[in-house]
Design an enzyme around this catalytic site. Structure first.
Site, short mmCIF file in Angstrom:
data_model
loop_
_atom_site.label_atom_id
_atom_site.label_comp_id
_atom_site.label_asym_id
_atom_site.label_seq_id
_atom_site.Cartn_x
_atom_site.Cartn_y
_atom_site.Cartn_z
N GLY A 1 89.55 12.99 -35.84
CA GLY A 1 90.01 13.85 -36.93
C GLY A 1 88.90 14.72 -37.50
O GLY A 1 87.86 14.92 -36.87
N ALA A 2 89.14 15.26 -38.73
CA ALA A 2 88.29 16.29 -39.33
C ALA A 2 88.13 17.41 -38.28
O ALA A 2 87.03 17.79 -37.89
CB ALA A 2 86.94 15.73 -39.76
N LEU A 3 89.28 17.92 -37.86
CA LEU A 3 89.33 18.80 -36.68
C LEU A 3 88.60 20.12 -36.91
O LEU A 3 88.67 20.71 -37.97
CB LEU A 3 90.80 19.09 -36.32
N HIS B 1 87.36 20.56 -31.25
CA HIS B 1 88.58 19.80 -30.94
C HIS B 1 89.70 20.74 -30.47
O HIS B 1 90.41 20.44 -29.51
CB HIS B 1 89.08 19.08 -32.19
N GLY C 1 84.74 16.25 -24.82
CA GLY C 1 83.78 17.33 -24.98
C GLY C 1 82.41 16.99 -24.42
O GLY C 1 81.91 15.87 -24.60
N LYS D 1 79.78 17.73 -25.60
CA LYS D 1 78.89 17.40 -26.70
C LYS D 1 78.50 15.92 -26.68
O LYS D 1 77.37 15.56 -26.95
CB LYS D 1 79.54 17.74 -28.02
N ASP D 2 79.48 15.07 -26.33
CA ASP D 2 79.20 13.62 -26.24
C ASP D 2 79.04 13.28 -24.76
O ASP D 2 79.89 12.61 -24.16
CB ASP D 2 80.34 12.85 -26.89
N GLN E 1 79.20 9.71 -23.33
CA GLN E 1 80.57 9.21 -23.41
C GLN E 1 81.39 9.71 -22.21
O GLN E 1 82.13 8.95 -21.58
CB GLN E 1 81.17 9.70 -24.72
N VAL F 1 81.55 23.57 -27.81
CA VAL F 1 81.81 24.77 -28.61
C VAL F 1 80.74 24.83 -29.70
O VAL F 1 80.47 23.81 -30.37
CB VAL F 1 83.22 24.74 -29.23
P1 AMP Z 1 85.32 13.16 -32.29
O1 AMP Z 1 86.47 13.47 -33.20
O2 AMP Z 1 84.00 13.54 -32.83
O3 AMP Z 1 85.38 11.75 -31.75
O4 AMP Z 1 85.53 14.09 -31.03
C1 AMP Z 1 86.73 14.09 -30.29
C2 AMP Z 1 86.50 14.84 -29.01
O5 AMP Z 1 86.12 16.18 -29.31
C3 AMP Z 1 85.37 14.22 -28.17
O6 AMP Z 1 85.74 14.26 -26.81
C4 AMP Z 1 84.21 15.13 -28.46
O7 AMP Z 1 83.26 15.17 -27.42
C5 AMP Z 1 84.92 16.47 -28.60
N1 AMP Z 1 84.09 17.41 -29.33
C6 AMP Z 1 83.45 17.20 -30.52
N2 AMP Z 1 82.70 18.28 -30.84
C7 AMP Z 1 82.87 19.18 -29.84
C8 AMP Z 1 82.35 20.49 -29.60
N3 AMP Z 1 81.52 21.09 -30.43
N4 AMP Z 1 82.74 21.12 -28.46
C9 AMP Z 1 83.58 20.52 -27.59
N5 AMP Z 1 84.11 19.29 -27.77
C10 AMP Z 1 83.76 18.63 -28.88
#
Ligand code: AMP
Length: 292
Positions: A22-24, A28, A141, A143-144, A147, A170
Site C-alpha cells: 500500500g501507500a501506492l 506500484h 519491482g 527496486k527490491d 527480493q 520508477v
Molecule cells: P511495496 O509496497 O514497497 O512492498 O512494493 C510493492 C511492489 O512494488 C514491489 O514489487 C516493489 O519492488 C515494487 N516497487 C516499489 N517501488 C518501486 C519503484 N520505484 N519502481 C518499480 N517498482 C517498485
C-alpha cells in the site's frame, strides 16, 4: 478471495497479480499498468506483512492509507482490476504458524544480514498469496532486486506455477527511486536522497568501462570505494549499511569483475537521517532480470 477467484475464467483468461504493502505511488502503478497490458485480469493485494519486519524496524509507523489507495485504484484501469485483496493480519496469520518458507542462503547476503526476518517473511507471504490468488504471472519491482532474485529462485525450487515478472524501477526526476518510505524524508533529506542513485550510477560507469577494456583484474573493493566516496560527499548520509557487488543468479558477493560472469547487481542501503533507503543498478547480463 479464494471464492472470488473462482469467478475468474481460468485457465482461458490470465491473471496478473501485483502484491503491495500500500501507500501506492507511481512505481506500484506502473506494475499494475504493465500487468493489465499483459493479462486479462488484474488482482492487486495490499497487506503490510508483519513477518518481514524485524524488531526495531518501521512496522508501526509504516504508512497506512487503504481508503486513498482504493480511490487511486478505482481511478486507474477501472474495469481491469478485478479484485483488490486487503486482508487483515488475523486473516493472513490466524494462528501461530508451524511452517514457513526459509530461503536459507539469503540470510547471509547483505540485505539479509541487515534485516534478519525479511526474506523469510517475504518468501512465506508471497507463497501464501500465490496459493490464495493462484495468478498466472506476478509483477515485482527491480527496486527490491534481491527480493526479485529470491522469488524467481523460489518459484523454480518449489515448482510453483506463477511466472515472476520484474519491472524497471520508477524514479523521481532527480533519480531517487520511488518508495512508500520516501514520505518519511524531510525536505532537506529528500533533496539529498538522489545521492544514492548517483553513487550507484558512478559505480556502474566504472564497471562498464573496465569490462569494455577487456576484463583486466578490477577489484570490486575499488568500485565500492568509488561509490562510498560519492556517498560521503553528502553530509546528510548518516551511515552506509552496505555496498554490494553481487552475482545476479543468487546475490552472492563477487570479489573481482572477472568472477562476475558478465553480469553484476550493484546495490546499496544507506541511512539518511533516520530513513533507510535502498537502490540498485544492473550491469551487463544482469540487465535481463528486468523483463517487462
Ligand atoms: P511495496 O509496497 O514497497 O512492498 O512494493 C510493492 C511492489 O512494488 C514491489 O514489487 C516493489 O519492488 C515494487 N516497487 C516499489 N517501488 C518501486 C519503484 N520505484 N519502481 C518499480 N517498482 C517498485
Amino acid at each position: 478471495m479464494k471464492s472470488a477467484r473462482k469467478q475468474l475464467n481460468c485457465p482461458e483468461e490470465s491473471i496478473g497479480f501485483v502484491p503491495t504493502m500500500g501507500a501506492l505511488h507511481d512505481g506500484h502503478l506502473s506494475l499494475i499498468e504493465t500487468a493489465a497490458s499483459r493479462n486479462d485480469n488484474v488482482v492487486v493485494s495490499i497487506f503490510i506483512n508483519p513477518k518481514q519486519f524485524s524488531a526495531g524496524e518501521d512496522f508501526d509507523k509504516y504508512p497506512r492509507q487503504l481508503e486513498s489507495d482504493l480511490k487511486t485504484l478505482s481511478k486507474i484501469l477501472k474495469n481491469r482490476i478485478r479484485f483488490v485483496f486487503a486482508p487483515s493480519e488475523a486473516e493472513m496469520y490466524p494462528s501461530k504458524a508451524l511452517c514457513h518458507v526459509e530461503p536459507a542462503a539469503f540470510s547471509s547476503i547483505y540485505e539479509g544480514r541487515q534485516r534478519p526476518d525479511f526474506f523469510r517473511g517475504v518468501a512465506t507471504v508471497v507463497t501464501k498469496l500465490f496459493n490464495i490468488v493462484r495468478p498466472t504471472e506476478a509483477y515485482f519491482g527491480q527496486k527490491d532486486i534481491s527480493q526479485c532474485i529470491l522469488l524467481r529462485r523460489m518459484v523454480e525450487d518449489l515448482d510453483l506455477s506463477t511466472k515472476i515478472r520484474v519491472c524497471a524501477s520508477v524514479r523521481e526526476p532527480d533519480g531517487l527511486a520511488m518508495s512508500s518510505r520516501n514520505a518519511y524524508l524531510s525536505e532537506e533529506e529528500r533533496k539529498a536522497a538522489s545521492i544514492l542513485f548517483r553513487a550507484l550510477s558512478n559505480g556502474k560507469t566504472v564497471v562498464e568501462a573496465s569490462l569494455r577494456r577487456g576484463g583486466q583484474p578490477v577489484l570490486c573493493e575499488d568500485i565500492k570505494q568509488i561509490i562510498e566516496q560519492t556517498l560521503r560527499t553528502e553530509p546528510l548520509v548518516r551511515s552506509i549499511e552496505y555496498i554490494s557487488l553481487a552475482e545476479p543468479s543468487n546475490m552472492a558477493e563477487v570479489t573481482t569483475l572477472a568472477d562476475s560472469g558478465g553480469g553484476l547487481v550493484i546495490s546499496s542501503a544507506i541511512r539518511l537521517g533516520s530513513v533507510r533507503l535502498i537502490d540498485n543498478v544492473l550491469v551487463g547480463s544482469a540487465e535481463t532480470i528486468v523483463d517487462c
